[in-house]
Design a protein around this motif. Structure first.
Motif, short mmCIF file in Angstrom:
data_model
loop_
_atom_site.label_atom_id
_atom_site.label_comp_id
_atom_site.label_asym_id
_atom_site.label_seq_id
_atom_site.Cartn_x
_atom_site.Cartn_y
_atom_site.Cartn_z
N GLY A 26 0.81 -1.21 0.00
CA GLY A 26 0.00 0.00 0.00
C GLY A 26 0.85 1.26 0.00
N TYR A 27 0.29 2.32 0.60
CA TYR A 27 0.95 3.63 0.65
C TYR A 27 2.26 3.58 1.42
N VAL A 28 2.34 2.65 2.37
CA VAL A 28 3.57 2.53 3.16
C VAL A 28 4.48 1.44 2.58
N GLY A 29 3.94 0.23 2.39
CA GLY A 29 4.76 -0.88 1.91
C GLY A 29 5.44 -0.57 0.59
N LEU A 89 4.66 -7.93 -1.23
CA LEU A 89 3.59 -8.90 -1.46
C LEU A 89 2.24 -8.32 -1.10
N ASP A 90 1.21 -8.77 -1.78
CA ASP A 90 -0.14 -8.35 -1.40
C ASP A 90 -1.13 -9.42 -1.83
N ILE A 91 -2.27 -9.49 -1.10
CA ILE A 91 -3.32 -10.42 -1.52
C ILE A 91 -4.15 -9.80 -2.64
N GLU A 143 -4.83 -7.00 -8.19
CA GLU A 143 -4.86 -5.79 -9.03
C GLU A 143 -3.78 -4.81 -8.62
N ARG A 144 -3.62 -4.67 -7.30
CA ARG A 144 -2.61 -3.73 -6.80
C ARG A 144 -1.21 -4.17 -7.23
N ILE A 145 -0.94 -5.48 -7.14
CA ILE A 145 0.37 -5.98 -7.54
C ILE A 145 0.58 -5.77 -9.05
N ASN A 192 -3.00 -2.93 6.41
CA ASN A 192 -3.87 -1.92 6.98
C ASN A 192 -4.36 -2.34 8.36
N THR A 193 -4.51 -1.36 9.23
CA THR A 193 -4.97 -1.61 10.59
C THR A 193 -6.12 -0.65 10.89
N PRO A 194 -7.26 -0.86 10.24
CA PRO A 194 -8.34 0.13 10.33
C PRO A 194 -9.03 0.16 11.70
N SER A 196 3.28 -1.46 10.17
CA SER A 196 1.95 -0.88 10.37
C SER A 196 1.91 -0.20 11.73
N THR A 197 1.02 0.77 11.87
CA THR A 197 0.81 1.39 13.17
C THR A 197 -0.13 0.50 13.97
N VAL A 198 0.32 0.07 15.13
CA VAL A 198 -0.46 -0.90 15.91
C VAL A 198 -0.58 -0.43 17.35
N ALA A 202 5.07 10.98 5.48
CA ALA A 202 3.80 11.66 5.24
C ALA A 202 3.47 11.52 3.77
N GLU A 203 2.22 11.23 3.45
CA GLU A 203 1.85 11.14 2.04
C GLU A 203 2.05 12.50 1.38
N GLY A 204 2.43 12.47 0.11
CA GLY A 204 2.72 13.71 -0.60
C GLY A 204 4.20 14.05 -0.56
N GLN A 239 -6.90 10.28 12.68
CA GLN A 239 -8.09 9.95 13.46
C GLN A 239 -8.02 8.52 13.99
N LYS A 240 -7.66 7.62 13.11
CA LYS A 240 -7.58 6.20 13.50
C LYS A 240 -6.60 6.00 14.66
N ASP A 241 -5.45 6.66 14.57
CA ASP A 241 -4.44 6.42 15.59
C ASP A 241 -4.82 7.07 16.92
N THR A 276 -7.86 9.62 -0.59
CA THR A 276 -9.06 10.31 -0.09
C THR A 276 -9.54 9.74 1.23
N ARG A 277 -8.75 8.87 1.84
CA ARG A 277 -9.22 8.24 3.06
C ARG A 277 -9.43 9.30 4.15
N GLU A 278 -10.62 9.33 4.71
CA GLU A 278 -10.99 10.29 5.77
C GLU A 278 -10.79 11.75 5.35
#
Ligand code: NAI
Length: 481
Positions: free
Chosen positions: A13-16, A35-37, A40-42, A90-92, A130-132, A165-167, A279-281, A346-348
């Motif tokens: 994802g955005y981090v990996g 790796l990803d499940i 499409e992303r891969i 992801n750790t939503p 991941s942030t956990v 940071a994204e961007g 927000q999630k964290d 666009t998340r959150e």
């Protein structure tokens, strides 16, 4: 020895993706497989059009891909061969059950741990990227050791939270303020720490690589995000007071930022913070506090999220009250949908809540964003809260949303026929547009609501716009008697 031959990362994802690409670029002798499940992303990572937009990312990926950087769905082979495995899934926020709306959903994390256990035939270092929540490493260690088929295989867990940071991900990864690695205070824990340090030492100066115990590393990440978000909520709270008193939030921020204890960065008032993490964290931090009986501490941090919700709501109310208390049937041009500039994420994003607020009052939203696909906007505006972070998430869309939202591919046709422009993302290109030309094509009185304070407000007023700028003295036209 400290040598690492092969690194695998679960989660592209955005981090990996970006973090592994930079490791591969800086360490040409280490094979790095992401790796990803999500097939499409891969596929997208292996194509010319990468799945995420990030300045400088293409250059890094194209330089290392096929050389020592690979993207794959073959988890068994690559996890089996790797010495070091990063977990960057992801750790939503949990949507239901105990802790719903606050606690972290560790389903994906546990799934990754079980996958590692099932295929490991040699000892591994497993790195939490991941942030956990604090103490996750302990739970993960139990899942790994109890599920591993071979009793001789040992797992060492490290916490190496990501601060990009994204961007600005590529420059953050290439020149990090610090790299934080937490590990167990045992001889094997120490050895694992040194191994991971060796990887980063290829390009990060020694004094910027910090080593701590596991819990400090996990908690430092949650705290960093909580403090960053708190700064935004603090300045946003003051922006409301500025509007009520005639003070100017930019002047206040500048003045306080010159105090070296406060510092000038991250003091820009805005329509609110967004993104998948803040927000999630914080919610996660609140939940951890509550679980250990620290209700007051939890309540304290929760106000940062509450203030952010208030700021978005306040913006919507300004738009509606400014436009004579009704936006029903009015076309409103939304400039920017991403949660900040230079990303398509666009998340959150505050744009979701602002658009929903306007739609609820009957407005028609025309949305322009240089990096967000129309399908993404529709999905976001019709999905339930927190649903976006499920790989096989939400697809249903609500008809009334489709009817009232239009995605537009250029800012001029977005503004044409609109009563107002709302700037919700601080894209640089918005500063250079021809607002006089737009004004001519809009319904009068024409409004600009600048939720990022990036436009030249005096110039807009000269053109004829009624302007609302966050935290600035109010335009007399907007003051209701
Ligand atoms: P993301 O949602 O973009 O990527 C996660 C990926 O993991 C998805 O592609 C998903 O398909 C994959 N995945 C989930 N379970 C899997 C499994 N069992 N096997 C293989 N792949 C699996 O998430 P993002 O933004 O990269 O975030 C990841 C973590 O990093 C989160 O904990 C987040 O809080 C943290 N973080 C995010 C930052 C950001 O700017 N996005 C910055 C710093 C940390």
């Amino acid at each position: 020895t400290n040598t690492v031959k092969k690194i695998a990362c679960i989660g592209a994802g955005y981090v990996g993706g970006p973090s592994m690409a930079v490791i591969a670029l800086q360490c040409p002798n280490i094979e790095v497989v992401v790796l990803d499940i999500n097939e499409e992303r891969i596929k997208a990572w292996n194509s010319d059009k990468l799945p995420i937009y990030e300045p400088g990312l293409e250059e890094v990926v194209f330089a290392a891909r096929g050389r020592n950087l690979f993207f794959s769905t073959d988890t068994t082979k690559h996890l089996g061969e790797a010495d070091v495995i990063f977990v960057s899934v992801n750790t939503p926020t949990k949507m239901s059950g105990i802790g719903a709306g606050r606690a972290a959903d560790l389903t994906y994390w546990e799934g990754a741990a079980r996958m590692i256990a099932a295929v490991s035939k040699s000892s591994k270092i497993v790195v939490e990227k991941s942030t956990v929540p604090v103490k996750t490493a302990e739970a993960i260690a139990k899942v790994l050791t109890r599920n591993c088929v071979d009793p001789n295989v040992k797992f060492e867990i490290l916490s190496n939270p990501e601060f990009l940071a994204e961007g600005t991900a590529i420059s953050d990864l290439t020149k990090p303020d610090r790299v934080l690695i937490g590990g167990q205070e045992t001889p094997t824990g120490r050895a694992a720490l040194e191994k991971l340090k060796w990887v980063y030492a290829h390009w990060v100066p020694d004094n910027r690589i910090l080593m701590t115990n596991l819990w400090s590393a996990e908690l430092a990440k949650l705290t960093a995000n909580a403090m960053l978000a708190q700064r935004i909520s603090s300045v946003n709270a003051i922006s409301a007071l500025c509007e009520a008193t005639g003070a100017d939030v930019s002047q206040v921020s500048y003045a306080i930022g010159m105090d070296s204890r406060i510092g000038p960065k991250f003091l820009q008032a805005s329509v609110g913070f967004g993104g998948s993490c803040f927000q999630k964290d914080i919610l996660n931090l609140c939940y951890v506090c509550e679980s250990v009986g620290l209700k007051e501490v939890s309540d304290y941090w929760y106000t940062v999220v509450a203030m952010n919700d208030y700021q978005k709501q306040r913006f919507v109310e300004r738009v509606i009250s400014g436009m004579f208390n009704t936006v029903a049937g009015k076309r409103i041009a939304i400039f920017g949908f991403a949660f900040k500039k230079d990303t398509g994420d666009t998340r959150e994003t505050p744009a979701i809540d602002v658009c929903r607020g306007l739609l609820a009052d009957g407005a028609k939203c025309a949305v322009y964003d240089p990096q967000v696909a129309p399908i993404q906007m529709f999905r976001d505006l019709s999905a339930p809260k927190y649903a976006w972070d499920r790989p096989h998430g939400w697809t249903k869309s609500e008809n009334h949303i489709m009817e009232s939202v239009q995605a537009v591919s250029d800012p001029y046709s977005c503004a044409a026929g609109s009563h107002a422009i709302c700037v919700l993302t601080e894209w640089d290109e918005f500063k250079g547009l021809d607002y006089a030309k737009m004004y001519d094509s809009m319904v009068k009185p024409a409004f600009v609501f600048d939720g990022r304070n990036i436009l030249d407000h005096d110039a807009l007023r000269k053109i004829g716009f009624v302007v609302y700028a966050l935290g600035k003295p109010l335009d007399p036209f907007l003051v209701r008697g």
